[in-house]
Design a protein around this motif. Sequence first.
Motif, PDB file in Angstrom:
ATOM      1  N   THR A  86       0.836  -1.196   0.000  1.00 41.33           N
ATOM      2  CA  THR A  86       0.000   0.000   0.000  1.00 41.33           C
ATOM      3  C   THR A  86       0.873   1.249   0.000  1.00 41.33           C
ATOM      4  O   THR A  86       1.748   1.414   0.853  1.00 41.33           O
ATOM      5  CB  THR A  86      -0.927   0.020   1.227  1.00 41.33           C
ATOM      6  N   LYS A  87       0.610   2.128  -0.946  1.00 40.15           N
ATOM      7  CA  LYS A  87       1.406   3.346  -1.072  1.00 40.15           C
ATOM      8  C   LYS A  87       0.606   4.595  -0.718  1.00 40.15           C
ATOM      9  O   LYS A  87       1.163   5.586  -0.233  1.00 40.15           O
ATOM     10  CB  LYS A  87       1.926   3.459  -2.511  1.00 40.15           C
ATOM     11  N   ALA A  88      -0.724   4.544  -0.964  1.00 44.55           N
ATOM     12  CA  ALA A  88      -1.506   5.768  -0.780  1.00 44.55           C
ATOM     13  C   ALA A  88      -2.980   5.447  -0.554  1.00 44.55           C
ATOM     14  O   ALA A  88      -3.455   4.333  -0.830  1.00 44.55           O
ATOM     15  CB  ALA A  88      -1.364   6.680  -2.001  1.00 44.55           C
ATOM     16  N   ILE A  89      -3.678   6.436  -0.055  1.00 47.11           N
ATOM     17  CA  ILE A  89      -5.136   6.410   0.057  1.00 47.11           C
ATOM     18  C   ILE A  89      -5.671   7.565  -0.789  1.00 47.11           C
ATOM     19  O   ILE A  89      -5.167   8.687  -0.697  1.00 47.11           O
ATOM     20  CB  ILE A  89      -5.604   6.598   1.512  1.00 47.11           C
ATOM     21  N   MET A  90      -6.657   7.272  -1.608  1.00 44.40           N
ATOM     22  CA  MET A  90      -7.313   8.311  -2.385  1.00 44.40           C
ATOM     23  C   MET A  90      -8.690   8.564  -1.782  1.00 44.40           C
ATOM     24  O   MET A  90      -9.565   7.691  -1.789  1.00 44.40           O
ATOM     25  CB  MET A  90      -7.451   7.910  -3.859  1.00 44.40           C
ATOM     26  N   ALA A  91      -8.880   9.751  -1.226  1.00 45.49           N
ATOM     27  CA  ALA A  91     -10.164  10.143  -0.638  1.00 45.49           C
ATOM     28  C   ALA A  91     -10.947  10.954  -1.664  1.00 45.49           C
ATOM     29  O   ALA A  91     -10.447  11.967  -2.168  1.00 45.49           O
ATOM     30  CB  ALA A  91      -9.934  10.967   0.620  1.00 45.49           C
ATOM     31  N   VAL A  92     -12.154  10.513  -1.977  1.00 40.45           N
ATOM     32  CA  VAL A  92     -12.976  11.193  -2.983  1.00 40.45           C
ATOM     33  C   VAL A  92     -14.277  11.648  -2.331  1.00 40.45           C
ATOM     34  O   VAL A  92     -15.096  10.824  -1.932  1.00 40.45           O
ATOM     35  CB  VAL A  92     -13.286  10.253  -4.173  1.00 40.45           C
ATOM     36  N   HIS A  93     -14.466  12.929  -2.216  1.00 39.99           N
ATOM     37  CA  HIS A  93     -15.705  13.469  -1.649  1.00 39.99           C
ATOM     38  C   HIS A  93     -16.828  13.319  -2.681  1.00 39.99           C
ATOM     39  O   HIS A  93     -16.679  13.711  -3.837  1.00 39.99           O
ATOM     40  CB  HIS A  93     -15.536  14.940  -1.289  1.00 39.99           C
ATOM     41  N   ILE A  94     -17.969  12.785  -2.241  1.00 36.71           N
ATOM     42  CA  ILE A  94     -19.033  12.410  -3.166  1.00 36.71           C
ATOM     43  C   ILE A  94     -20.273  13.300  -3.039  1.00 36.71           C
ATOM     44  O   ILE A  94     -20.852  13.422  -1.944  1.00 36.71           O
ATOM     45  CB  ILE A  94     -19.454  10.938  -2.952  1.00 36.71           C
ATOM     46  N   LEU A  97     -21.216  15.970   0.159  1.00 33.61           N
ATOM     47  CA  LEU A  97     -20.791  15.710   1.537  1.00 33.61           C
ATOM     48  C   LEU A  97     -19.366  15.166   1.530  1.00 33.61           C
ATOM     49  O   LEU A  97     -18.925  14.599   0.529  1.00 33.61           O
ATOM     50  CB  LEU A  97     -21.725  14.709   2.227  1.00 33.61           C
ATOM     51  N   THR A  98     -18.675  15.313   2.646  1.00 33.40           N
ATOM     52  CA  THR A  98     -17.252  14.981   2.658  1.00 33.40           C
ATOM     53  C   THR A  98     -16.953  13.613   3.263  1.00 33.40           C
ATOM     54  O   THR A  98     -17.695  13.099   4.094  1.00 33.40           O
ATOM     55  CB  THR A  98     -16.471  16.026   3.474  1.00 33.40           C
ATOM     56  N   VAL A  99     -15.827  13.063   2.848  1.00 31.15           N
ATOM     57  CA  VAL A  99     -15.231  11.918   3.527  1.00 31.15           C
ATOM     58  C   VAL A  99     -14.841  12.362   4.944  1.00 31.15           C
ATOM     59  O   VAL A  99     -14.500  13.517   5.176  1.00 31.15           O
ATOM     60  CB  VAL A  99     -13.978  11.446   2.765  1.00 31.15           C
ATOM     61  N   ASP A 100     -14.886  11.440   5.876  1.00 29.58           N
ATOM     62  CA  ASP A 100     -14.442  11.741   7.244  1.00 29.58           C
ATOM     63  C   ASP A 100     -12.918  11.741   7.252  1.00 29.58           C
ATOM     64  O   ASP A 100     -12.264  10.708   7.387  1.00 29.58           O
ATOM     65  CB  ASP A 100     -14.995  10.699   8.216  1.00 29.58           C
ATOM     66  N   MET A 101     -12.321  12.930   7.121  1.00 33.42           N
ATOM     67  CA  MET A 101     -10.893  13.033   6.861  1.00 33.42           C
ATOM     68  C   MET A 101     -10.015  12.800   8.087  1.00 33.42           C
ATOM     69  O   MET A 101      -8.894  12.285   7.957  1.00 33.42           O
ATOM     70  CB  MET A 101     -10.571  14.390   6.250  1.00 33.42           C
ATOM     71  N   ASP A 102     -10.443  13.167   9.267  1.00 34.86           N
ATOM     72  CA  ASP A 102      -9.576  13.038  10.448  1.00 34.86           C
ATOM     73  C   ASP A 102      -9.112  11.600  10.671  1.00 34.86           C
ATOM     74  O   ASP A 102      -7.900  11.349  10.793  1.00 34.86           O
ATOM     75  CB  ASP A 102     -10.276  13.579  11.693  1.00 34.86           C
ATOM     76  N   PRO A 103     -10.014  10.620  10.752  1.00 32.36           N
ATOM     77  CA  PRO A 103      -9.529   9.249  10.939  1.00 32.36           C
ATOM     78  C   PRO A 103      -8.758   8.728   9.736  1.00 32.36           C
ATOM     79  O   PRO A 103      -7.830   7.918   9.897  1.00 32.36           O
ATOM     80  CB  PRO A 103     -10.810   8.443  11.185  1.00 32.36           C
ATOM     81  N   LEU A 104      -9.128   9.180   8.535  1.00 30.20           N
ATOM     82  CA  LEU A 104      -8.393   8.750   7.349  1.00 30.20           C
ATOM     83  C   LEU A 104      -6.953   9.252   7.402  1.00 30.20           C
ATOM     84  O   LEU A 104      -6.002   8.499   7.137  1.00 30.20           O
ATOM     85  CB  LEU A 104      -9.090   9.271   6.082  1.00 30.20           C
ATOM     86  N   LEU A 105      -6.770  10.507   7.766  1.00 32.19           N
ATOM     87  CA  LEU A 105      -5.419  11.069   7.863  1.00 32.19           C
ATOM     88  C   LEU A 105      -4.628  10.417   8.983  1.00 32.19           C
ATOM     89  O   LEU A 105      -3.406  10.238   8.873  1.00 32.19           O
ATOM     90  CB  LEU A 105      -5.504  12.580   8.072  1.00 32.19           C
ATOM     91  N   GLU A 106      -5.300  10.036  10.053  1.00 30.60           N
ATOM     92  CA  GLU A 106      -4.624   9.352  11.160  1.00 30.60           C
ATOM     93  C   GLU A 106      -4.110   7.987  10.706  1.00 30.60           C
ATOM     94  O   GLU A 106      -2.994   7.587  11.051  1.00 30.60           O
ATOM     95  CB  GLU A 106      -5.578   9.196  12.331  1.00 30.60           C
ATOM     96  N   ILE A 107      -4.904   7.280   9.925  1.00 23.87           N
ATOM     97  CA  ILE A 107      -4.470   5.987   9.381  1.00 23.87           C
ATOM     98  C   ILE A 107      -3.257   6.193   8.472  1.00 23.87           C
ATOM     99  O   ILE A 107      -2.291   5.428   8.515  1.00 23.87           O
ATOM    100  CB  ILE A 107      -5.617   5.306   8.611  1.00 23.87           C
ATOM    101  N   ALA A 108      -3.322   7.229   7.644  1.00 24.16           N
ATOM    102  CA  ALA A 108      -2.211   7.501   6.733  1.00 24.16           C
ATOM    103  C   ALA A 108      -0.918   7.792   7.501  1.00 24.16           C
ATOM    104  O   ALA A 108       0.163   7.323   7.126  1.00 24.16           O
ATOM    105  CB  ALA A 108      -2.569   8.673   5.823  1.00 24.16           C
ATOM    106  N   ARG A 109      -1.023   8.561   8.574  1.00 24.21           N
ATOM    107  CA  ARG A 109       0.160   8.860   9.388  1.00 24.21           C
ATOM    108  C   ARG A 109       0.700   7.593  10.055  1.00 24.21           C
ATOM    109  O   ARG A 109       1.915   7.371  10.119  1.00 24.21           O
ATOM    110  CB  ARG A 109      -0.179   9.919  10.431  1.00 24.21           C
ATOM    111  N   VAL A 115      -1.606  10.633   0.786  1.00 28.20           N
ATOM    112  CA  VAL A 115      -3.040  10.880   0.656  1.00 28.20           C
ATOM    113  C   VAL A 115      -3.289  11.794  -0.530  1.00 28.20           C
ATOM    114  O   VAL A 115      -2.707  12.881  -0.632  1.00 28.20           O
ATOM    115  CB  VAL A 115      -3.629  11.517   1.929  1.00 28.20           C
ATOM    116  N   ILE A 116      -4.156  11.339  -1.433  1.00 31.45           N
ATOM    117  CA  ILE A 116      -4.653  12.153  -2.539  1.00 31.45           C
ATOM    118  C   ILE A 116      -6.102  12.494  -2.227  1.00 31.45           C
ATOM    119  O   ILE A 116      -6.926  11.597  -1.996  1.00 31.45           O
ATOM    120  CB  ILE A 116      -4.583  11.396  -3.878  1.00 31.45           C
ATOM    121  N   GLU A 117      -6.424  13.764  -2.205  1.00 36.33           N
ATOM    122  CA  GLU A 117      -7.792  14.208  -1.938  1.00 36.33           C
ATOM    123  C   GLU A 117      -8.416  14.693  -3.241  1.00 36.33           C
ATOM    124  O   GLU A 117      -8.000  15.702  -3.803  1.00 36.33           O
ATOM    125  CB  GLU A 117      -7.809  15.341  -0.913  1.00 36.33           C
ATOM    126  N   ASP A 118      -9.414  13.961  -3.735  1.00 32.55           N
ATOM    127  CA  ASP A 118     -10.168  14.391  -4.915  1.00 32.55           C
ATOM    128  C   ASP A 118     -11.372  15.185  -4.424  1.00 32.55           C
ATOM    129  O   ASP A 118     -12.347  14.629  -3.915  1.00 32.55           O
ATOM    130  CB  ASP A 118     -10.609  13.174  -5.733  1.00 32.55           C
TER     131      ASP A 118
END
Length: 334
Positions: A86-94, A97-109, A115-118
């Motif tokens: 695993t190299k990256a997470i791509m978060a795509v807001h749909i 409404l937004t993706v829940d970014m705080d826990p996603l960024l915590e996982i990435a750290r 992290v790529i934010e679309d």
Amino acid sequence: MLENGIAQLCNRKHAFAVCNGTAALELAVKALGIGTGDEVIMPTFTIISCALAVVRAGATPIYVDAEPTTWNMRVEDIEALITENTKAIMAVHIYGLTVDMDPLLEIARKYNLKVIEDAAEVIGQTYKDIPCGSFGDISTFSFYPNKHITTGEGGMLLTNSDELAIRCMSLRNLSFGKKDRFIHEHLGWNFRMSNLQAAVGVAQMERLPKTVLRKKEIGAIYSENLRFCKSLQLPLACNNHCENIYWVFGITSKKNGRTAKWWIDALKNEGIGTRPFFYPMHSQPALAQFCEPGIKHPNSKHLSEYGFYLPSGTTLTNDEIHQICRTIIRLEKK
């Protein structure tokens, strides 16, 4: 001016305009050094541009199912999918409404992932009062005609990293040599945005607050008029992170036998144009070789079969919206 304006809007240090949103995603993946053997965790419920950027880099997309109410990726499923590749997470807001970014960024750290934010569908939106487009290593926008800012066609990359900024600037412009222009050490693209498109974008950017306000007004009118339609699930007005800015006004049918196709055809016969929701990436024939057989993402499958969205352009009049609502209410009773 467009690049500076978008950078300021998103509190980003660097912004680079490109010819479209798909190009922005491809550049983001390339600039982060993602390639053969790498894996990128991303939502299955999204537009194919996201998966294409990963696949064309030689990497493998690993799909996450959608939440049934917000339609964004289930962040709680991400950690179990992480491997040594695993190299990256791509978060795509749909859809507003937004993706829940705080826990996603915590996982990435925690796992040292990029992290790529679309943020193409949430231009002007915020997550916990922080502008969308400001999260992750690189963020991307699309300025397609149906976006809150349009340049006809166009896109944008944003980052705070000086190193990534240099890569993006070079890759979008054929990676010309620094000393000898026509000696290329890397293969880039001609993904530049024209000055004419950028000028349109500057004017559009000035209208962004009014555009977002009108989208919210349209969403409120639809929600008020359709709230008693028991066979339809309306979009959430808000979640724990933000208020919906209704890039589109999406609906899912709950009534057996009445799929999205039933509603789309019925409304078309009434002179009302609609569009279906995204078809999941894990079910795309063109991407079958990149997906493990037997993978099931039931929420995304349901959304693709029963989800559709109504006209929501800012030029719609309130009378037209009320007429659409009356038609839906009448059709529901059939």
